[in-house]
Design a protein around this motif. Structure first.
Motif, PDB file in Angstrom:
ATOM      1  N   ALA A  33       0.774  -1.175   0.014  1.00  0.00           N
ATOM      2  CA  ALA A  33       0.111  -0.127   0.030  1.00  0.00           C
ATOM      3  C   ALA A  33       0.918   1.276  -0.021  1.00  0.00           C
ATOM      4  O   ALA A  33       0.501   2.160   0.514  1.00  0.00           O
ATOM      5  N   ILE A  34       2.095   1.294  -0.871  1.00  0.00           N
ATOM      6  CA  ILE A  34       2.932   2.434  -0.536  1.00  0.00           C
ATOM      7  C   ILE A  34       2.364   3.248  -1.549  1.00  0.00           C
ATOM      8  O   ILE A  34       1.776   3.169  -2.270  1.00  0.00           O
ATOM      9  N   ALA A  35       2.681   4.697  -1.155  1.00  0.00           N
ATOM     10  CA  ALA A  35       1.936   5.706  -1.926  1.00  0.00           C
ATOM     11  C   ALA A  35       2.660   6.091  -3.006  1.00  0.00           C
ATOM     12  O   ALA A  35       1.914   6.437  -4.167  1.00  0.00           O
ATOM     13  N   ASP A  36       3.906   5.769  -3.236  1.00  0.00           N
ATOM     14  CA  ASP A  36       4.588   5.981  -4.520  1.00  0.00           C
ATOM     15  C   ASP A  36       5.008   4.769  -5.140  1.00  0.00           C
ATOM     16  O   ASP A  36       5.668   4.006  -4.728  1.00  0.00           O
ATOM     17  N   ALA A  37       4.331   4.536  -6.359  1.00  0.00           N
ATOM     18  CA  ALA A  37       4.390   3.318  -7.093  1.00  0.00           C
ATOM     19  C   ALA A  37       6.016   3.229  -7.567  1.00  0.00           C
ATOM     20  O   ALA A  37       6.470   2.378  -7.780  1.00  0.00           O
ATOM     21  N   ALA A  38       6.643   4.471  -7.780  1.00  0.00           N
ATOM     22  CA  ALA A  38       8.090   4.418  -8.152  1.00  0.00           C
ATOM     23  C   ALA A  38       8.866   3.764  -7.329  1.00  0.00           C
ATOM     24  O   ALA A  38      10.038   3.536  -7.764  1.00  0.00           O
ATOM     25  N   GLN A  39       8.473   3.602  -6.209  1.00  0.00           N
ATOM     26  CA  GLN A  39       9.469   2.777  -4.980  1.00  0.00           C
ATOM     27  C   GLN A  39       9.270   1.436  -4.916  1.00  0.00           C
ATOM     28  O   GLN A  39       9.802   0.982  -4.080  1.00  0.00           O
ATOM     29  N   LEU A  40       8.292   0.982  -5.892  1.00  0.00           N
ATOM     30  CA  LEU A  40       8.307  -0.506  -5.797  1.00  0.00           C
ATOM     31  C   LEU A  40       9.414  -1.367  -6.265  1.00  0.00           C
ATOM     32  O   LEU A  40       9.944  -0.823  -7.016  1.00  0.00           O
ATOM     33  N   PRO A  46       0.696  -5.662 -13.236  1.00  0.00           N
ATOM     34  CA  PRO A  46       0.061  -6.268 -12.056  1.00  0.00           C
ATOM     35  C   PRO A  46       0.199  -5.688 -10.929  1.00  0.00           C
ATOM     36  O   PRO A  46      -0.611  -5.705 -10.178  1.00  0.00           O
ATOM     37  N   SER A  47       1.566  -5.335 -10.610  1.00  0.00           N
ATOM     38  CA  SER A  47       1.861  -4.638  -9.300  1.00  0.00           C
ATOM     39  C   SER A  47       1.150  -3.459  -9.106  1.00  0.00           C
ATOM     40  O   SER A  47       0.829  -2.900  -7.968  1.00  0.00           O
ATOM     41  N   LEU A  48       1.147  -2.678 -10.339  1.00  0.00           N
ATOM     42  CA  LEU A  48       0.470  -1.304 -10.206  1.00  0.00           C
ATOM     43  C   LEU A  48      -0.996  -1.525  -9.828  1.00  0.00           C
ATOM     44  O   LEU A  48      -1.604  -0.736  -9.092  1.00  0.00           O
ATOM     45  N   LEU A  49      -1.699  -2.498 -10.651  1.00  0.00           N
ATOM     46  CA  LEU A  49      -3.092  -2.591 -10.145  1.00  0.00           C
ATOM     47  C   LEU A  49      -3.231  -2.963  -8.931  1.00  0.00           C
ATOM     48  O   LEU A  49      -4.372  -2.754  -8.333  1.00  0.00           O
ATOM     49  N   THR A  54      -5.142  -2.123  -3.368  1.00  0.00           N
ATOM     50  CA  THR A  54      -5.120  -2.075  -2.155  1.00  0.00           C
ATOM     51  C   THR A  54      -5.441  -0.918  -1.336  1.00  0.00           C
ATOM     52  O   THR A  54      -6.067  -0.826  -0.359  1.00  0.00           O
ATOM     53  N   ARG A  55      -4.855   0.269  -1.953  1.00  0.00           N
ATOM     54  CA  ARG A  55      -5.139   1.613  -1.351  1.00  0.00           C
ATOM     55  C   ARG A  55      -6.612   1.947  -1.441  1.00  0.00           C
ATOM     56  O   ARG A  55      -7.226   2.520  -0.605  1.00  0.00           O
ATOM     57  N   ILE A  61      -7.851   6.767  -2.317  1.00  0.00           N
ATOM     58  CA  ILE A  61      -8.201   6.987  -3.846  1.00  0.00           C
ATOM     59  C   ILE A  61      -7.026   7.527  -4.762  1.00  0.00           C
ATOM     60  O   ILE A  61      -6.978   7.294  -5.995  1.00  0.00           O
ATOM     61  N   TYR A  62      -5.972   8.132  -4.126  1.00  0.00           N
ATOM     62  CA  TYR A  62      -4.873   8.651  -4.708  1.00  0.00           C
ATOM     63  C   TYR A  62      -3.609   7.859  -4.466  1.00  0.00           C
ATOM     64  O   TYR A  62      -3.331   7.524  -3.405  1.00  0.00           O
ATOM     65  N   SER A  63      -2.809   7.661  -5.619  1.00  0.00           N
ATOM     66  CA  SER A  63      -1.576   6.980  -5.538  1.00  0.00           C
ATOM     67  C   SER A  63      -0.525   7.877  -6.476  1.00  0.00           C
ATOM     68  O   SER A  63      -0.925   8.746  -7.233  1.00  0.00           O
TER      69      SER A  63
END
Length: 313
Positions: A33-40, A46-49, A54-55, A61-63
């Motif tokens: 549930a990390i806020a910034d997908a760039a830190q994945l 699939p991981s972005l979806l 999850t959020r 509703i914002y990422s």
């Protein structure tokens, strides 16, 4: 795995065999549930979806993905949630948090960064998404923040303009707000996926002085779906304004020579002139909305110094 296949477990617990090439890298649990997908650790579709799902389940509703804000339409009507998420207190909270190195993702945080940067150079915001994604509402929230700041309320940096500049900014804000129902009446329509779908492109330009005071604004409309006036898919409707005229008081319809007719050419009963959308929800009395908006005026123009632009569809 055997033969290039691996055993995997779906979200519902069912075990399946899938080709190894179809699998993508999974992220650690603490990144779900990390806020910034760039830190994945593994950034893929699939991981972005999974991240935004999850959020969303947590009512976030914002990422964010770097400088890109990802928003999901909450389809939320709870006034308490809306006030908590978009009310004046939320504006102030995001203004304070935006000064940190990692502010939480929100349309107000994006608007705040745009407002600060507009002091030195022009800014552009592109709002994109499929029908029903919430582009129109996002544009409204973004515009509300920028116009409030430019009119001298809720801004992160105080402008040095006089009270006359503040009054001008407030007048521009009021004019832009008044133009919104007119644009939606003549440019929005019900589709199979969205009861208030914008059937045109919109470029909103806001002009600011170098002292951060808003001096003008204008809306440029393009690519209007004119064919919808005479033809649309079954289950859809033409532009709101045409249906709003049919729901107008009898004296207005008489002045415009509008006669309501049911299928087969018979005169439409007066008692059935109320328009209803999905779920039986009553449509607003559009003619009154248009009349009130027309009395308040339309968008203004003018300005100097740096500018800020926003686009929405």
């Amino acid at each position: 795995g055997e033969g290039g296949e691996l055993r995997s477990r779906r979200a519902d617990g069912v075990k399946v065999r899938v080709p190894a090439a179809a699998l993508s890298g999974a992220n650690p649990v603490h990144q779900e549930a990390i806020a910034d997908a760039a830190q994945l650790s593994h950034l893929n579709e699939p991981s972005l979806l999974a991240l935004v799902r999850t959020r969303f389940a947590q009512r976030d509703i914002y990422s964010r993905s770097g400088r890109v804000l990802v928003a999901l339409n909450p389809f939320e009507s709870d006034p308490r949630w809306l006030e908590q998420t978009y009310g004046p207190q939320a504006i102030e909270e995001h203004r304070r948090s935006s000064s940190s190195s990692s502010p939480p993702p929100h349309v107000y945080a994006t608007a705040y960064s745009v407002y600060l940067a507009s002091a030195t150079r022009n800014q552009s915001v592109v709002i994109n998404g499929e029908s029903g994604a919430g582009k129109t509402e996002t544009c409204k929230h973004l515009t509300r923040y920028l116009t409030d700041a430019g009119a001298g309320r809720g801004e992160g940096r105080q402008g040095s303009g006089g009270s006359g500049d503040g009054a001008l900014g407030a007048a521009v804000k009021q004019a832009l707000s008044a133009s919104s129902p007119i644009l939606e009446a003549f440019g929005n329509a019900r589709t199979l996926r969205n009861d208030n779908s914008s059937r045109f492109g919109k470029l909103l330009k806001l002009d600011f002085t170098r002292n951060s005071q808003m001096t003008g604004g204008r809306v440029e409309v393009y690519l209007l779906e004119k064919c919808r006036v005479v033809r649309h898919e079954s289950g859809e409707r033409s532009f709101h304004a045409l249906h709003q005229l049919c729901a107008a008081p009898p004296e207005i319809r008489a002045a415009l020579h509008i006669t309501l007719q049911a299928a087969g050419g018979k005169r439409h009963p007066e008692s059935t002139r109320t328009l209803r959308g999905r779920g039986g929800k009553r449509h607003p009395a559009g003619a009154q909305v248009l009349a009130e908006a027309g009395e308040r005026g339309s968008g203004g123009e003018g300005g100097e110094g740096s500018g800020s632009e926003g686009g929405g569809g």
